[in-house]
Every structure is written in C-alpha cells, then in structure tokens.
Scaffold this motif. Structure first.
Motif, PDB file in Angstrom:
ATOM      1  N   LEU A 113      48.919  97.555  58.160  1.00 26.25           N
ATOM      2  CA  LEU A 113      49.284  97.884  56.774  1.00 26.25           C
ATOM      3  C   LEU A 113      49.501  96.623  55.936  1.00 26.25           C
ATOM      4  N   THR A 114      50.012  95.576  56.568  1.00 29.61           N
ATOM      5  CA  THR A 114      50.220  94.317  55.844  1.00 29.61           C
ATOM      6  C   THR A 114      48.873  93.734  55.416  1.00 29.61           C
ATOM      7  N   LEU A 115      47.935  93.651  56.370  1.00 26.28           N
ATOM      8  CA  LEU A 115      46.612  93.107  56.035  1.00 26.28           C
ATOM      9  C   LEU A 115      45.932  93.976  54.973  1.00 26.28           C
ATOM     10  N   ARG A 116      46.131  95.274  55.108  1.00 23.06           N
ATOM     11  CA  ARG A 116      45.558  96.196  54.131  1.00 23.06           C
ATOM     12  C   ARG A 116      46.162  95.940  52.736  1.00 23.06           C
ATOM     13  N   HIS A 117      47.475  95.708  52.739  1.00 19.36           N
ATOM     14  CA  HIS A 117      48.168  95.443  51.477  1.00 19.36           C
ATOM     15  C   HIS A 117      47.580  94.218  50.787  1.00 19.36           C
ATOM     16  N   PHE A 118      47.221  93.216  51.564  1.00 14.59           N
ATOM     17  CA  PHE A 118      46.638  91.991  51.000  1.00 14.59           C
ATOM     18  C   PHE A 118      45.117  92.105  50.856  1.00 14.59           C
ATOM     19  N   GLU A 119      44.638  93.340  50.946  1.00 17.01           N
ATOM     20  CA  GLU A 119      43.226  93.643  50.738  1.00 17.01           C
ATOM     21  C   GLU A 119      42.272  92.836  51.606  1.00 17.01           C
ATOM     22  N   VAL A 120      42.717  92.593  52.837  1.00 14.26           N
ATOM     23  CA  VAL A 120      41.826  91.974  53.815  1.00 14.26           C
ATOM     24  C   VAL A 120      40.704  92.974  54.114  1.00 14.26           C
ATOM     25  N   ASN A 121      39.507  92.472  54.305  1.00 16.71           N
ATOM     26  CA  ASN A 121      38.361  93.325  54.647  1.00 16.71           C
ATOM     27  C   ASN A 121      38.690  94.242  55.836  1.00 16.71           C
ATOM     28  N   GLU A 122      38.327  95.517  55.723  1.00 21.02           N
ATOM     29  CA  GLU A 122      38.708  96.512  56.741  1.00 21.02           C
ATOM     30  C   GLU A 122      38.229  96.127  58.152  1.00 21.02           C
ATOM     31  N   ASP A 123      37.011  95.619  58.266  1.00 20.49           N
ATOM     32  CA  ASP A 123      36.494  95.240  59.585  1.00 20.49           C
ATOM     33  C   ASP A 123      37.322  94.124  60.203  1.00 20.49           C
ATOM     34  N   ILE A 124      37.637  93.121  59.390  1.00 23.82           N
ATOM     35  CA  ILE A 124      38.446  92.010  59.882  1.00 23.82           C
ATOM     36  C   ILE A 124      39.834  92.509  60.267  1.00 23.82           C
ATOM     37  N   ASN A 125      40.369  93.416  59.469  1.00 20.82           N
ATOM     38  CA  ASN A 125      41.678  94.009  59.756  1.00 20.82           C
ATOM     39  C   ASN A 125      41.647  94.702  61.118  1.00 20.82           C
ATOM     40  N   MET A 126      40.604  95.487  61.355  1.00 24.09           N
ATOM     41  CA  MET A 126      40.453  96.181  62.647  1.00 24.09           C
ATOM     42  C   MET A 126      40.446  95.179  63.799  1.00 24.09           C
ATOM     43  N   ILE A 127      39.599  94.152  63.654  1.00 20.34           N
ATOM     44  CA  ILE A 127      39.479  93.167  64.733  1.00 20.34           C
ATOM     45  C   ILE A 127      40.821  92.490  64.983  1.00 20.34           C
ATOM     46  N   ALA A 128      41.508  92.136  63.907  1.00 24.39           N
ATOM     47  CA  ALA A 128      42.815  91.493  64.040  1.00 24.39           C
ATOM     48  C   ALA A 128      43.816  92.434  64.711  1.00 24.39           C
ATOM     49  N   SER A 129      43.848  93.683  64.255  1.00 17.57           N
ATOM     50  CA  SER A 129      44.811  94.638  64.802  1.00 17.57           C
ATOM     51  C   SER A 129      44.552  94.898  66.280  1.00 17.57           C
ATOM     52  N   PHE A 130      43.271  95.074  66.642  1.00 21.80           N
ATOM     53  CA  PHE A 130      42.947  95.326  68.043  1.00 21.80           C
ATOM     54  C   PHE A 130      43.262  94.107  68.908  1.00 21.80           C
ATOM     55  N   SER A 131      42.903  92.909  68.441  1.00 23.44           N
ATOM     56  CA  SER A 131      43.159  91.702  69.236  1.00 23.44           C
ATOM     57  C   SER A 131      44.657  91.529  69.461  1.00 23.44           C
ATOM     58  N   PHE A 132      45.393  91.640  68.378  1.00 27.56           N
ATOM     59  CA  PHE A 132      46.843  91.467  68.450  1.00 27.56           C
ATOM     60  C   PHE A 132      47.484  92.522  69.362  1.00 27.56           C
ATOM     61  N   GLY A 133      47.107  93.784  69.126  1.00 34.48           N
ATOM     62  CA  GLY A 133      47.693  94.872  69.905  1.00 34.48           C
ATOM     63  C   GLY A 133      47.377  94.744  71.389  1.00 34.48           C
ATOM     64  N   LEU A 134      46.104  94.489  71.703  1.00 37.14           N
ATOM     65  CA  LEU A 134      45.715  94.330  73.101  1.00 37.14           C
ATOM     66  C   LEU A 134      46.455  93.166  73.736  1.00 37.14           C
ATOM     67  N   ALA A 135      46.549  92.056  72.995  1.00 39.53           N
ATOM     68  CA  ALA A 135      47.208  90.875  73.544  1.00 39.53           C
ATOM     69  C   ALA A 135      48.657  91.167  73.917  1.00 39.53           C
ATOM     70  N   ILE A 136      49.417  91.774  72.997  1.00 39.46           N
ATOM     71  CA  ILE A 136      50.829  91.977  73.338  1.00 39.46           C
ATOM     72  C   ILE A 136      51.005  93.081  74.379  1.00 39.46           C
ATOM     73  N   ARG A 137      50.152  94.109  74.336  1.00 38.43           N
ATOM     74  CA  ARG A 137      50.285  95.161  75.336  1.00 38.43           C
ATOM     75  C   ARG A 137      49.974  94.622  76.731  1.00 38.43           C
ATOM     76  N   LEU A 138      48.877  93.880  76.861  1.00 37.27           N
ATOM     77  CA  LEU A 138      48.512  93.377  78.186  1.00 37.27           C
ATOM     78  C   LEU A 138      49.488  92.305  78.653  1.00 37.27           C
ATOM     79  N   ALA A 139      49.967  91.488  77.729  1.00 39.72           N
ATOM     80  CA  ALA A 139      50.994  90.501  78.102  1.00 39.72           C
ATOM     81  C   ALA A 139      52.267  91.210  78.568  1.00 39.72           C
ATOM     82  N   ALA A 140      52.601  92.304  77.896  1.00 40.10           N
ATOM     83  CA  ALA A 140      53.808  93.046  78.279  1.00 40.10           C
ATOM     84  C   ALA A 140      53.677  93.595  79.692  1.00 40.10           C
ATOM     85  N   ILE A 141      52.454  94.080  80.020  1.00 42.53           N
ATOM     86  CA  ILE A 141      52.240  94.599  81.368  1.00 42.53           C
ATOM     87  C   ILE A 141      52.287  93.443  82.379  1.00 42.53           C
ATOM     88  N   ARG A 142      51.590  92.353  82.057  1.00 42.81           N
ATOM     89  CA  ARG A 142      51.474  91.216  82.966  1.00 42.81           C
ATOM     90  C   ARG A 142      52.829  90.594  83.281  1.00 42.81           C
TER      91      ARG A 142
END
Lengths: 206, 206, 206
Positions: free
Chosen positions: A160-189
């Motif tokens: 929602l923050t990236l969306r608020h700053f009108e970041v391109n939707e595709d870039i927003n998706m990539i950022a959100s997925f990378s970030f989410g995967l990183a913290i989720r997998l780190a949390a498991i690890r």
C-alpha cells in the motif's frame, strides 16, 4: 501473472488442508471439504465481511474443482510429500503474499479505508488456515507460530505504501513478493517469532 | 409437502443439537442455542455465502420458536429417546434430503452455476451439524462418518439431473427422497463409508 | 452516552480476549487478533446475519485500533489485573448490556420482526465471547456458566417492552442498565445459573 501464482497458491493451500484432514482421519469427503475451505475460505470470509457479493469462487467453479481435486490427489501422494517439503514452504509463502495483495485490492476497489484494506489483505491471507484449524479442532497455528500473519501485515503495508507513491504496479508486485518471501523464509530458517503471551489461568474471569 | 418435511426435519435436527449440548453439560440457554444453530445454521451459512438477504429464518420467526422449543423439550424427554432411535435416523435422513433440495433451489433461483448450486444444497444439508460440532468442541462428525455428506451430494446431482431433463417436480421429489433414504439407510445398516485418509503427523508443515 | 459505554465495553472485552489468548500461549499477533474478535465479533456476526453492510467497524477504524491496542497492552499489565477483578466484572456486564441494546437498535432500524430484534441484541452481546472460545479451542463458556446470555435476553425484552410503551429513551436506558447490572451481579454473587442438561453419550446418534 498474479492469477497464475494464485492458482498455484490455492493448490498448495488445498494440499496443506488435506494433510490436516488426514491427521484427523477424515474420510474422502472431509479431505475435499477441508482442502476447499483452507484454499478458498480466506477469500470467502473477506467477501462476506466486506459485503462483496457474489463471493469470488461462486463465479469461478474452476477454483472449486481445482482445490477439491488437489485435496483428493493429496491422499494418493501424501507419502512422498515430505520430499517436497522445501518447495511447499515456498509455495505456501507465495500464496500468503498473493492472497494478501489480492485481498487488499478487493477492499481498495470497494473504497474501504486503509486500516480495513490491510485487514482485508490479512483476512484473505490467513483465514483459510484458521478455518482449517477450527474444523480440525485445534488452536489455530497462525496465532502461535513463526512469523506468518505478521508477514501478511508487513506485505500489506509495503504494497500500500508503494502504491501510495504511485510506484509501477509490476515493480510493486516484485518488491512485495521479494520482501515477503525473504522475511517468511528467514523466519522459518532462524525461527523468528513474535513475543508469546503466556497467562496462567487464575480464578477470575475463567 | 416439502414444507412439512422441512418442519419435521428442523425439529429433528434441533433435538439432535440439544443432545449434543447435553453431552457437554450445557445450560438451558446453551441447549436452545445449539438446537437453533443445528437446525437453521446450514441455511444461514448458505444465505450468507450466496448473499441471499434477508436470511430465511429472519422472515419466519416460527422456525426460531419451533427449533428452540424442540431443543428445550429434549431436556425433558431425552431419557426416552433411545427408544425412538430408528425413527430419528429416518427423520434425520429425510431432513438431510429436504435441506439439500431446498438449498439447491435457493441457489437456482439466484442464478448460480451448477457447481455452486450443488454446494449450496450440501451446505444447507450439512453445515448445521458442522456448526453444532464446532460449538461443542469436537471434530465435525460429518467429515468422518458413514456416508452422510455424500448422500447430500448424490441427492443434489440426481435432483438437478432430473430437473435438467424436465421431469415433473413431484416425481423428481419422490425419486430424490427414495434414492437418498435408500442409500443413507443402507449406509447405516451395512456401515458403508468412504475411504479414510490417515496421515501421521511428521515434522514438516506441522 | 451509550457511545462512551460502548468504547469502555469493547476495551474491556478486548482485554478479556487477550487473557484468553494468553492462556493458549499465543503470540502478539494472536493476542491482538483475539482481542479484536472478542470485542467486535458479536457486532460483525450480527451485521452479516442481518445483511447490514458495510459492517460497523469497517466505518470506524478507531474501534479497530482501540481494541487491538487494548489487547496488546494487556500483555504488559496482565499480572496486575486480578486486583481489578471486581471492576472488570462490572465493565463486562455493562458491555453485555450496551451491546444488547445497540444490537436491538440495529435490527429495529432495518425493520426486522421482534423475535429477530431480540436475537440481534443477544448476538451482539454474546457472539464475541463465543468466537473467542472457538478460536481458543474450548467449549463456549457463555453456554455453560452463570446467567450471562440470559441477562442479555432479559435486557432485550425489558428494553423493547419499555420502548413499545413509548417510555422516554433515556429512562429506558437507565432502567435497562440498572436491571441488567443487578441481575448479572446478583448471578455472580450468588451463583445463579440455569438448569444444566447432562446427557451421557449412548450408542445412537453419536
């Protein structure tokens, strides 16, 4: 793109639901039912909370067939699934993120306020697992385990923050997925988890 | 005709709910509450899923009074009820079939697609019992026992097939009830059940 | 006036939810989640049952922030809370009464019939606690304990009766709160409870 991830995600969630049903020795019907609810229950609760009728899956029978089939198939392949453990954790994390972003968008399109948009994202992300655990008569794991719901929250806020700053939707998706995967997998690890609140039962309010 | 069967069915379901509440030593209020939810919860969940407002029982207070009264009455007659065991199984089976057909019709009238119509029928048929078991803190029996949900599924398919071929509605009813009762009672008599999926908990995804 | 009581009530309910989550060793997220659902779940279920969209709290993000904050704060102050036992019981009783009256008014404004109005009041009053108990995997206490749901029922009937006779709304409030508090606190003090229905499991219908 998000649609493909979504289809993979509901398949993975359906299989996790089927395994939970298997732990309770449910019959074939129970397995299909829990698979369906685990995969599509989060979106259903979101739609019912937001008054977003018709509920999404009622307009896409394919989602129903896919999740129930995945659940039943799990009965056959369950014994080999531990080998796919790591893949599953990644698919599950991707599902959590996809569900969260989809849920946020549903609420955004209905014009809800930011807090509600975040809650709609999280509801989509985690409520399928909560319903699965209620139906299998156990305390929902999402409320007790490694960072999971928190990943959904963090992804919703980032998206929602990236969306608020009108970041391109595709870039927003990539950022959100990378970030989410990183913290989720780190949390498991590294077994990251939130502080636990343990309260010993006393006499009052019991 | 279907209305009379429906009234008998919600009464029988309410009584089964009251007995489940009694097994958990609930008070009078709990008994009435569980009786109400067991009898009318399936239709409520169906209406909420389909966006079918107002929810049926809110327009028929008589259903509310009937089910709560039946629940409370059960407290008085419970000790004699085992003598009526066989009658109850028949009433319960008729209720399952009536609920299924009614649920299908609600979804048909709202213009939903066939898969959703079947699921609406099954939801009406089995969700009251699922809510009863969740509220009584046990794993829903409908997901683990003799053919029950499957009877609902089979009846829904038969009913919709005959309807598709424009068979007279009365004949369709008679066929659906005969078929549903036959397989349900046979399932009880000879312990027919679906394959069970037993999955021993492992380390992963737990 | 009713608004202030409502805000105090949802805070008190959120704290009771947090303590229940603590008994299940939930993490911070689980505590906030259960606090939110305990406080606002009753109104949510009422709105979804009555088709009263948008659901109330989605239009008042402040309620969301308040209840989640109260839940998290409870983690810090839980050890001192037994000293506030009596105050809590009073706040909880006032919440039950406020929820009941608010729930009745929502259904009245939507034009529902009297029986449904009473059920809407009770749903608002007790369903938050029921959802809390389901999520914490225990049999809902409201169905087993001292007069609680019955207080909600009695208050709803008194409130609607006085309203029927066009008693001034303020006087009606005062009467309903006095009456409700009196019977609730008396029930706690002298352990008033409804008759319990204990039914030993038999072979049939099990």
């Amino acid at each position: 793109m998000l649609l493909y991830i979504y289809l993979i995600a509901i398949t993975a969630e359906a299989m996790s639901g089927a395994l939970a049903a298997g732990r309770r020795n449910m019959d074939m019907f129970g397995v299909g039912f829990i698979a369906f609810i685990t995969a599509l229950g989060g979106g259903t609760v979101r739609d019912m909370l937001l008054g977003n009728y018709p509920v999404t899956w009622t307009q896409h029978p394919m989602y129903i067939h896919l999740t129930i089939s995945a659940g039943l198939l799990t009965m056959l392949v369950a014994r080999y699934m531990h080998r796919l453990h790591s893949i599953f954790l990644v698919l599950d994390a991707m599902g959590l993120i996809a569900f969260t972003i989809i849920g946020c968008n549903v609420a955004l399109n209905l014009g809800y306020t930011t807090t509600v948009v975040i809650m709609a994202g999280m509801t989509t992300g985690i409520f399928g697992g909560i319903l699965r655990d209620i139906l299998c008569n156990r305390t929902p794991m999402v409320l007790r385990k490694e960072l999971y719901a928190s990943v959904s929250l963090a992804v919703a806020i980032l998206y929602l923050t990236l969306r608020h700053f009108e970041v391109n939707e595709d870039i927003n998706m990539i950022a959100s997925f990378s970030f989410g995967l990183a913290i989720r997998l780190a949390a498991i690890r590294w077994h990251w988890s939130l502080p636990v609140f343990s309260y010993a039962p006393g006499r009052w309010n019991d």
